[in-house]
Write a protein that holds these residues in place. Structure first.
Motif, mmCIF file in Angstrom:
data_model
loop_
_atom_site.group_PDB
_atom_site.id
_atom_site.type_symbol
_atom_site.label_atom_id
_atom_site.label_comp_id
_atom_site.label_asym_id
_atom_site.label_seq_id
_atom_site.Cartn_x
_atom_site.Cartn_y
_atom_site.Cartn_z
ATOM 1 N N MET A 70 41.899 -33.676 -11.261
ATOM 2 C CA MET A 70 40.830 -33.081 -9.742
ATOM 3 C C MET A 70 39.524 -33.063 -10.835
ATOM 4 S SD MET A 70 40.042 -29.640 -8.130
ATOM 5 C CE MET A 70 41.382 -29.876 -7.343
ATOM 6 N N GLY A 71 39.436 -32.856 -12.231
ATOM 7 C CA GLY A 71 38.288 -32.916 -13.062
ATOM 8 C C GLY A 71 37.117 -34.713 -12.763
ATOM 9 N N ASN A 72 38.523 -35.460 -13.268
ATOM 10 C CA ASN A 72 37.671 -36.867 -13.361
ATOM 11 C C ASN A 72 37.419 -37.128 -12.117
ATOM 12 O OD1 ASN A 72 38.769 -37.701 -16.258
ATOM 13 N ND2 ASN A 72 40.632 -38.106 -15.752
ATOM 14 N N THR A 73 38.503 -36.503 -10.820
ATOM 15 C CA THR A 73 38.254 -37.671 -9.662
ATOM 16 C C THR A 73 36.909 -36.502 -9.087
ATOM 17 O OG1 THR A 73 40.411 -37.277 -8.866
ATOM 18 C CG2 THR A 73 38.820 -37.362 -7.141
ATOM 19 N N ILE A 74 36.230 -35.579 -9.461
ATOM 20 C CA ILE A 74 35.250 -34.737 -9.178
ATOM 21 C C ILE A 74 33.599 -36.025 -9.944
ATOM 22 C CG2 ILE A 74 33.757 -32.697 -9.115
ATOM 23 C CD1 ILE A 74 36.053 -31.025 -9.188
ATOM 24 N N ALA A 75 33.821 -35.727 -11.222
ATOM 25 C CA ALA A 75 33.472 -37.051 -12.281
ATOM 26 C C ALA A 75 32.814 -37.765 -11.774
ATOM 27 C CB ALA A 75 33.060 -36.876 -13.537
ATOM 28 N N ILE A 76 33.670 -38.581 -11.838
ATOM 29 C CA ILE A 76 33.310 -40.387 -10.841
ATOM 30 C C ILE A 76 33.078 -40.007 -8.667
ATOM 31 C CG2 ILE A 76 34.412 -42.015 -10.119
ATOM 32 C CD1 ILE A 76 36.513 -41.949 -11.582
ATOM 33 N N LYS A 77 33.839 -39.243 -8.534
ATOM 34 C CA LYS A 77 32.335 -38.734 -7.547
ATOM 35 C C LYS A 77 30.578 -38.252 -7.781
ATOM 36 C CE LYS A 77 31.448 -38.226 -2.456
ATOM 37 N NZ LYS A 77 31.245 -39.829 -1.941
ATOM 38 N N LEU A 78 30.558 -37.608 -8.542
ATOM 39 C CA LEU A 78 29.601 -37.114 -8.737
ATOM 40 C C LEU A 78 28.035 -38.042 -9.342
ATOM 41 C CD1 LEU A 78 29.428 -34.379 -11.314
ATOM 42 C CD2 LEU A 78 28.426 -34.658 -9.101
ATOM 43 N N HIS A 79 28.970 -39.057 -10.181
ATOM 44 C CA HIS A 79 28.267 -40.000 -10.888
ATOM 45 C C HIS A 79 28.342 -41.313 -9.438
ATOM 46 C CE1 HIS A 79 27.465 -37.662 -14.303
ATOM 47 N NE2 HIS A 79 29.331 -37.770 -14.485
ATOM 48 N N THR A 80 29.119 -41.737 -8.891
ATOM 49 C CA THR A 80 29.219 -42.945 -8.565
ATOM 50 C C THR A 80 28.893 -42.549 -6.768
ATOM 51 O OG1 THR A 80 31.453 -43.319 -7.542
ATOM 52 C CG2 THR A 80 30.203 -43.746 -9.972
ATOM 53 N N ARG A 81 28.530 -43.984 -6.046
ATOM 54 C CA ARG A 81 27.986 -43.651 -4.192
ATOM 55 C C ARG A 81 29.620 -45.241 -3.770
ATOM 56 N NH1 ARG A 81 22.282 -45.351 -4.190
ATOM 57 N NH2 ARG A 81 22.894 -47.052 -5.263
ATOM 58 N N HIS A 82 29.488 -45.131 -2.811
ATOM 59 C CA HIS A 82 30.812 -45.533 -2.413
ATOM 60 C C HIS A 82 30.253 -47.465 -2.669
ATOM 61 C CE1 HIS A 82 33.042 -42.861 -0.346
ATOM 62 N NE2 HIS A 82 33.582 -43.713 0.460
ATOM 63 N N GLY A 83 31.428 -47.787 -2.965
ATOM 64 C CA GLY A 83 31.210 -49.344 -2.904
ATOM 65 C C GLY A 83 30.791 -49.804 -4.594
ATOM 66 N N GLY A 172 20.777 -47.559 -16.056
ATOM 67 C CA GLY A 172 20.132 -46.458 -14.762
ATOM 68 C C GLY A 172 21.512 -46.290 -15.097
ATOM 69 N N VAL A 173 22.751 -46.761 -15.981
ATOM 70 C CA VAL A 173 24.186 -46.345 -15.556
ATOM 71 C C VAL A 173 24.700 -44.746 -15.969
ATOM 72 C CG1 VAL A 173 26.474 -47.108 -15.725
ATOM 73 C CG2 VAL A 173 24.580 -47.879 -14.539
ATOM 74 N N LYS A 174 25.407 -43.857 -15.533
ATOM 75 C CA LYS A 174 25.987 -42.847 -16.451
ATOM 76 C C LYS A 174 27.678 -43.095 -16.909
ATOM 77 C CE LYS A 174 23.184 -39.753 -14.901
ATOM 78 N NZ LYS A 174 22.811 -38.837 -13.387
ATOM 79 N N VAL A 175 27.696 -42.303 -18.111
ATOM 80 C CA VAL A 175 29.267 -42.384 -19.029
ATOM 81 C C VAL A 175 29.757 -40.896 -18.255
ATOM 82 C CG1 VAL A 175 29.525 -42.610 -21.051
ATOM 83 C CG2 VAL A 175 27.794 -43.871 -19.835
ATOM 84 N N HIS A 176 31.170 -41.186 -18.537
ATOM 85 C CA HIS A 176 31.967 -40.264 -17.995
ATOM 86 C C HIS A 176 32.958 -39.953 -18.792
ATOM 87 C CE1 HIS A 176 34.639 -36.911 -16.845
ATOM 88 N NE2 HIS A 176 35.492 -37.878 -16.453
ATOM 89 N N MET A 177 33.262 -39.384 -19.742
ATOM 90 C CA MET A 177 34.577 -39.071 -20.900
ATOM 91 C C MET A 177 35.936 -38.532 -20.434
ATOM 92 S SD MET A 177 34.671 -37.837 -24.790
ATOM 93 C CE MET A 177 33.878 -38.827 -25.188
ATOM 94 N N THR A 202 29.235 -36.237 -18.638
ATOM 95 C CA THR A 202 29.866 -35.397 -17.636
ATOM 96 C C THR A 202 31.078 -35.787 -19.420
ATOM 97 O OG1 THR A 202 31.252 -36.704 -16.008
ATOM 98 C CG2 THR A 202 29.374 -34.515 -15.622
ATOM 99 N N VAL A 203 31.545 -34.966 -19.398
ATOM 100 C CA VAL A 203 33.108 -34.447 -19.810
ATOM 101 C C VAL A 203 33.882 -33.685 -19.099
ATOM 102 C CG1 VAL A 203 34.737 -34.197 -21.966
ATOM 103 C CG2 VAL A 203 32.106 -34.650 -22.101
#
Ligand code: TLP
Length: 352
Positions: A70-83, A172-177, A202-203
């Motif tokens: 769930m943590g990874n799923t939320i992080a990916i949603k936070l930093h991206t847009r559909h497509g 302009g691209v974010k990084v999630h760990m 985010t981590v």
């Protein structure tokens, strides 16, 4: 039967560090936890854990979530847009073991990069960055996994993380760990988790793996991102009400358990050295940096499924990652003596 007696009867479970049972101190803390309704932000034990996690990571805020997925799923949603695309290693957990959550929840596809050791570097990431074009989906996020599970617990060199973050941010691209096991990484490389993740946006880290809590992971990042993350957590059904009962165990995991991870690492190294001496098994013990050992059993003439079944008969659990390779993970419920016994069982199980 006392807790200790029942643990002795359990045999040796090396399938994962997720199998650990909460310690007595955790059980006591859970029983005594002061709680409130966390969806209203009123659970003092959750609030205290979130504040402490943010402090330990040097970030503005944290969010307690039920699972690493769930943590990874939320992080990916936070930093991206559909497509958009998410750049990750080809063996990343977010790509291979999270039921395509990035597609399901964030509407993204992975742009996997094959690597030898699970670790990305800026040159390879840069080659895969895409702007929006008539044929391309733009890159929304870079994801790195530290330690890298399926590469055998590999640890990112700190300079490599910084280079990837600086490069991605300049575009302009974010990084999630995905730092499910970032405390193992910190112990292995002698840096703090704050240093390892300083440049990541985010981590996610897990309390419920090597740190031994029964349930729980944390997402850390900016206050703005965590406020939005709280809403995504609710959307995913992760608003947990009196979650202080769980956070109380998480507090002990965070405060007390990193100090013992070095023991898991030396047990894993010892297992790898012992495995390397068993005919037909291939593993490079020098590459074992943390608590995960992936070893090739194809030379024994047996498949990993056969070996798993034979070990189960001996009261020992290990899973295959594919027909040729198996994974073992050391943790707080296996001792150095258990590891010696485990080697004996494996030697018998692979014998013709
Ligand atoms: N990993 C589990 C299995 O899913 C494979 C394990 O036994 O190792 N990131 C990484 C790097 C992980 O290893 C895991 C769990 C997760 C995320 C997901 O955490 P949970 O299981 O809490 O959703």
């Amino acid at each position: 039967m006392s807790l200790n007696e029942s643990q002795e009867k359990r045999g040796i479970d090396l399938r994962s560090d997720t199998v650990t049972r909460p310690t007595q101190a955790m059980r006591r803390a859970m029983a005594e936890a002061e709680v409130g309704d966390d969806v209203y932000g009123e659970d003092p034990t959750v609030n205290r854990l979130e504040a402490r996690a943010a402090e330990v990571f040097g970030k503005q805020a944290a969010l307690f979530v039920p699972t690493g997925t769930m943590g990874n799923t939320i992080a990916i949603k936070l930093h991206t847009r559909h497509g958009e695309e998410v750049i990750c290693d080809a063996r990343a957990h977010v790509l291979n073991y999270e039921l395509s959550m990035m597609a399901w929840f964030a509407g993204c596809v992975a742009r996997p990069i094959p690597t030898e050791d699970g670790l990305l570097d800026w040159e390879r990431v840069r080659a895969e960055l895409r702007p929006l074009g008539p044929h391309w989906a733009p890159t929304g996020l870079v994801e790195i996994e530290n330690t890298h599970n399926m590469a055998g617990g590999m640890v990112y060199p700190i300079a490599r993380i910084a280079e990837i973050c600086d490069g991605a941010h300049a575009h302009g691209v974010k990084v999630h760990m995905d730092g499910a096991r970032i405390f193992n990484a910190a112990v292995a490389c002698g840096a703090s988790v704050a240093e390892l993740s300083a440049k990541c946006d985010t981590v996610m880290f897990c309390l419920s793996k090597g740190l031994g809590a029964p349930v729980g992971s944390m997402l850390v990042g900016t206050s703005g991102d965590m406020a939005r993350a709280r809403l995504y957590r609710k959307r995913l059904g992760g608003g947990m009400r009196q979650a202080g009962v769980l956070a109380a165990a998480g507090w002990i995991a965070l405060e007390q358990m990193p100090a013992r991870l070095a023991q898991d690492h030396s047990n894993a190294r010892r297992m790898a050295e012992g495995l390397a001496n068993i005919p037909g098994i291939q593993v490079d013990a020098n590459k074992v940096q943390t608590n995960i050992v992936i070893f090739d059993v194809s030379g024994t003439g047996r498949t990993s499924a056969e070996i798993s079944a034979r070990l189960k008969e001996r009261g020992m659990l290990i899973n295959g990652v594919n027909p040729r390779c198996m994974r073992l993970v050391t943790h707080l419920d296996v001792t150095a003596a258990d590891c010696e016994r485990a080697l004996g069982h494996i030697e018998e199980a692979v014998a013709p």
